[in-house]
Design a protein around this motif. Structure first.
Motif, short mmCIF file in Angstrom:
data_model
loop_
_atom_site.label_atom_id
_atom_site.label_comp_id
_atom_site.label_asym_id
_atom_site.label_seq_id
_atom_site.Cartn_x
_atom_site.Cartn_y
_atom_site.Cartn_z
N LEU A 42 0.74 -1.22 -0.05
CA LEU A 42 0.03 0.08 0.00
C LEU A 42 0.67 1.34 0.17
CD1 LEU A 42 -2.85 -0.99 2.65
CD2 LEU A 42 -3.02 -0.64 0.08
N GLY A 43 2.18 1.18 0.17
CA GLY A 43 3.09 2.24 0.40
C GLY A 43 2.88 3.22 -1.22
N LYS B 207 1.25 7.81 -4.08
CA LYS B 207 0.34 8.55 -5.24
C LYS B 207 -0.82 9.32 -4.87
CE LYS B 207 -1.40 7.13 -9.80
NZ LYS B 207 -1.25 6.31 -10.89
N ALA B 208 -1.48 8.88 -4.08
CA ALA B 208 -2.64 9.53 -3.55
C ALA B 208 -2.20 10.97 -2.83
CB ALA B 208 -3.70 8.67 -2.70
N SER B 209 -1.25 10.82 -2.42
CA SER B 209 -0.61 11.94 -1.75
C SER B 209 -0.18 13.09 -2.55
CB SER B 209 0.47 11.56 -0.71
OG SER B 209 1.30 13.01 -0.18
N GLY B 210 0.44 12.46 -3.48
CA GLY B 210 0.71 13.58 -4.86
C GLY B 210 -0.24 14.12 -5.60
N LEU B 211 -1.40 13.32 -5.73
CA LEU B 211 -2.51 13.74 -6.47
C LEU B 211 -3.52 14.83 -5.57
CD1 LEU B 211 -4.05 10.31 -7.94
CD2 LEU B 211 -3.09 12.42 -9.21
N ALA B 212 -3.39 14.47 -4.21
CA ALA B 212 -4.00 15.45 -3.38
C ALA B 212 -3.34 16.82 -3.09
CB ALA B 212 -4.12 14.67 -1.82
N GLN B 213 -2.22 16.80 -3.55
CA GLN B 213 -1.12 17.86 -3.54
C GLN B 213 -1.41 18.67 -4.81
OE1 GLN B 213 2.98 17.34 -3.00
NE2 GLN B 213 3.48 19.67 -2.23
N GLN B 214 -1.53 17.93 -5.77
CA GLN B 214 -1.75 18.52 -7.26
C GLN B 214 -3.19 19.27 -7.23
OE1 GLN B 214 -1.18 15.74 -10.24
NE2 GLN B 214 -1.35 17.09 -12.08
N HIS B 215 -4.00 18.60 -6.65
CA HIS B 215 -5.47 19.04 -6.86
C HIS B 215 -6.07 19.50 -5.54
CE1 HIS B 215 -5.61 17.41 -10.91
NE2 HIS B 215 -4.99 16.34 -10.44
N GLU B 216 -5.06 19.92 -4.76
CA GLU B 216 -5.61 20.40 -3.48
C GLU B 216 -6.41 21.58 -3.37
OE1 GLU B 216 -3.56 21.89 0.92
OE2 GLU B 216 -2.25 21.66 -0.66
N ARG C 217 2.47 15.70 3.34
CA ARG C 217 3.20 14.95 4.39
C ARG C 217 4.49 14.65 4.09
NH1 ARG C 217 3.36 9.45 3.57
NH2 ARG C 217 2.73 8.65 1.58
N LYS C 218 5.04 14.84 2.83
CA LYS C 218 6.48 14.63 2.56
C LYS C 218 7.38 15.67 2.89
CE LYS C 218 5.69 11.07 -1.07
NZ LYS C 218 5.87 10.98 -2.41
N ASP C 219 6.71 17.05 2.88
CA ASP C 219 7.48 18.16 3.21
C ASP C 219 7.93 18.10 4.54
OD1 ASP C 219 6.42 19.15 0.55
OD2 ASP C 219 4.86 20.39 1.32
N PRO C 220 9.04 18.75 4.78
CA PRO C 220 9.79 18.76 6.16
C PRO C 220 8.86 19.93 7.03
CG PRO C 220 11.18 19.68 4.55
CD PRO C 220 10.06 19.22 3.82
N GLY C 221 8.62 19.70 8.09
CA GLY C 221 7.88 20.19 9.12
C GLY C 221 8.73 21.47 9.36
N PRO C 222 8.18 22.50 10.15
CA PRO C 222 8.99 23.66 10.80
C PRO C 222 10.06 23.21 11.98
CG PRO C 222 6.84 23.86 11.36
CD PRO C 222 6.72 22.72 10.48
N ASP C 223 9.66 22.18 12.53
CA ASP C 223 10.33 21.71 13.55
C ASP C 223 11.34 20.54 13.26
OD1 ASP C 223 8.22 20.34 13.54
OD2 ASP C 223 7.86 19.93 15.63
#
Length: 90
Positions: free
Chosen positions: A11-12, A17-26, A69-75
């Motif tokens: 499922l990884g 892929k779902a995360s990428g699509l969510a980012q693309q069509h946010e 979720r792949k972006d590094p967070g501020p901390d």
């Protein structure tokens, strides 16, 4: 390798892929959430406005977290909190 590990491995890529699509069509997802909330609010004649707004806000936050979720967070700067030691003996 257990069943759960096998499922996670399979499922990884789909999750990525779902995360990428969510980012693309946010923006489209956010617009759809707003539109659905507005429609439900109109159909219920404003009876549940506060709950609808709360749920819509939580859904938007979830989409935002999932899309980025792949972006590094501020901390994630390199400073880490040391693990807590055992409680002091009294």
């Amino acid at each position: 390798m257990g069943l759960l590990d096998s499922l996670k491995a399979k499922l990884g890529p789909a999750k990525d892929k779902a995360s990428g699509l969510a980012q693309q069509h946010e923006d489209k997802i956010q617009h759809g959430l707003e539109r659905a909330a507005r429609t439900v609010d109109q159909r219920t004649k404003g009876k549940y406005s506060d709950r609808i707004q709360s749920g819509t806000g939580k859904a938007k936050e979830a989409v935002d977290r999932f899309a980025h979720r792949k972006d590094p967070g501020p901390d994630t700067g390199g400073t880490t909190t040391p693990p807590a030691g055992p409680p002091p003996a009294s």
